[in-house]
Design a protein around this motif. Sequence first.
Motif, PDB file in Angstrom:
ATOM      1  N   UNK A 194      35.160  -9.966  49.933  1.00 53.76           N
ATOM      2  CA  UNK A 194      34.004 -10.153  50.812  1.00 53.76           C
ATOM      3  C   UNK A 194      33.813  -9.004  51.810  1.00 53.76           C
ATOM      4  N   UNK A 195      33.679  -7.797  51.271  1.00 54.84           N
ATOM      5  CA  UNK A 195      33.502  -6.639  52.166  1.00 54.84           C
ATOM      6  C   UNK A 195      32.137  -6.672  52.854  1.00 54.84           C
ATOM      7  N   UNK A 196      31.136  -7.301  52.210  1.00 51.23           N
ATOM      8  CA  UNK A 196      29.795  -7.376  52.819  1.00 51.23           C
ATOM      9  C   UNK A 196      29.889  -8.105  54.158  1.00 51.23           C
ATOM     10  N   UNK A 197      30.550  -9.272  54.141  1.00 55.46           N
ATOM     11  CA  UNK A 197      30.651 -10.048  55.376  1.00 55.46           C
ATOM     12  C   UNK A 197      31.478  -9.302  56.427  1.00 55.46           C
ATOM     13  N   UNK A 198      32.549  -8.652  55.995  1.00 52.11           N
ATOM     14  CA  UNK A 198      33.369  -7.912  56.971  1.00 52.11           C
ATOM     15  C   UNK A 198      32.568  -6.767  57.596  1.00 52.11           C
ATOM     16  N   UNK A 199      31.715  -6.112  56.804  1.00 49.96           N
ATOM     17  CA  UNK A 199      30.871  -5.046  57.366  1.00 49.96           C
ATOM     18  C   UNK A 199      29.915  -5.612  58.418  1.00 49.96           C
ATOM     19  N   UNK A 200      29.377  -6.796  58.142  1.00 50.35           N
ATOM     20  CA  UNK A 200      28.466  -7.428  59.107  1.00 50.35           C
ATOM     21  C   UNK A 200      29.222  -7.808  60.376  1.00 50.35           C
ATOM     22  N   UNK A 201      30.388  -8.410  60.195  1.00 52.39           N
ATOM     23  CA  UNK A 201      31.215  -8.840  61.335  1.00 52.39           C
ATOM     24  C   UNK A 201      31.525  -7.652  62.256  1.00 52.39           C
ATOM     25  N   UNK A 202      31.788  -6.496  61.653  1.00 53.80           N
ATOM     26  CA  UNK A 202      32.105  -5.295  62.417  1.00 53.80           C
ATOM     27  C   UNK A 202      30.949  -4.922  63.356  1.00 53.80           C
ATOM     28  N   UNK A 203      29.719  -5.166  62.903  1.00 54.03           N
ATOM     29  CA  UNK A 203      28.560  -4.710  63.678  1.00 54.03           C
ATOM     30  C   UNK A 203      27.958  -5.746  64.612  1.00 54.03           C
ATOM     31  N   UNK A 204      28.472  -6.974  64.632  1.00 57.00           N
ATOM     32  CA  UNK A 204      27.839  -8.008  65.461  1.00 57.00           C
ATOM     33  C   UNK A 204      28.099  -7.786  66.945  1.00 57.00           C
ATOM     34  N   UNK A 205      27.091  -8.049  67.782  1.00 56.52           N
ATOM     35  CA  UNK A 205      27.323  -7.944  69.223  1.00 56.52           C
ATOM     36  C   UNK A 205      28.346  -8.992  69.698  1.00 56.52           C
ATOM     37  N   UNK A 206      29.156  -8.611  70.696  1.00 57.94           N
ATOM     38  CA  UNK A 206      30.219  -9.503  71.201  1.00 57.94           C
ATOM     39  C   UNK A 206      29.694 -10.876  71.608  1.00 57.94           C
ATOM     40  N   UNK A 207      28.476 -10.894  72.118  1.00 57.60           N
ATOM     41  CA  UNK A 207      27.987 -12.150  72.709  1.00 57.60           C
ATOM     42  C   UNK A 207      27.208 -13.023  71.720  1.00 57.60           C
ATOM     43  N   UNK A 208      27.283 -12.703  70.401  1.00 53.20           N
ATOM     44  CA  UNK A 208      26.520 -13.504  69.437  1.00 53.20           C
ATOM     45  C   UNK A 208      27.345 -14.015  68.274  1.00 53.20           C
ATOM     46  N   UNK A 209      28.642 -13.887  68.368  1.00 51.64           N
ATOM     47  CA  UNK A 209      29.469 -14.252  67.219  1.00 51.64           C
ATOM     48  C   UNK A 209      30.224 -15.566  67.488  1.00 51.64           C
ATOM     49  N   UNK A 210      30.188 -16.447  66.497  1.00 48.88           N
ATOM     50  CA  UNK A 210      30.937 -17.706  66.559  1.00 48.88           C
ATOM     51  C   UNK A 210      31.883 -17.763  65.363  1.00 48.88           C
TER      52      UNK A 210
END
Length: 269
Positions: A194-210
Amino acid sequence: MTKDPHETVRPFLVDSHAHLELDPLVKDPEAVVARAVAAGVAAIVTVGIDLEDVEEALKIADRIDRVYAGVGFHPHNAKDVGDGSLAKMEALARHPKVVAYGEIGLDFFRNLSPQDTQLRVFQDQLALAKQIDKPVIIHLRNAYGEGLEMLERAAPFPKSGVIHCFSGDENDAKRALEMGFFISIPGTVTYKNNTILRDIVRGLPDDRILLETDCPFLAPEPLRGKINEPAYMVHTARRVAEVRGVPLEETARQTTANAARLFGICLPG
Ligand SMILES: [Zn+2]
Ligand SMILES: [Zn+2]
């Protein structure tokens, strides 16, 4: 102020999406929650997916302080939404432990309800969620294009919302963030391919991730294939921390603060 010596070793997490009311977790939710607390999970949002399931979810939330509920008709159950069912769901959604409306959305992967029915029921429930003034929990699978378009048409969402178990691409994430939504990351982020999801996770703003388990489904590595439960969320948190290049404690602190803000919950120590 003295520093809690456990603070640096023990994460403090919120499972933003669980199904404690589903088999087999429903057999002993107290034990499931006790194991979660021992693993650093401070609160759990359990998500009821039809009227009967919601009643079970609310029973658990009534009994256990740390458990909150989301309520709504899952897209799989859209075909069962008949006259009067939305009014019944609305009444249940006003329960004080209900912190969000949903999960609602579209699932064009399993298609357990006809697509036109899913679209209609999603539309009706988006309107209902805004009316009861709670955040929305969105489920989208193989339907990001259609689903995000509907959300954009229904925007703004003053109480915000979350795309749970995110499985879209980078552009889908961008569109969700632009509407003020949170993105919730499940155990699939630990899966080898699941590299696609990991790439997305890397770019998410700190205040929007759950973070979430979506238990009993989708157990993270190294427990993949087992019955998932909130206690296993630390594996997901650790992988997310690794991918983002921040300490686990910091990831826990951020995601927990985000969940508390979105759902308006006060966390027990
Ligand atoms: Zn879902
Ligand atoms: Zn779910």
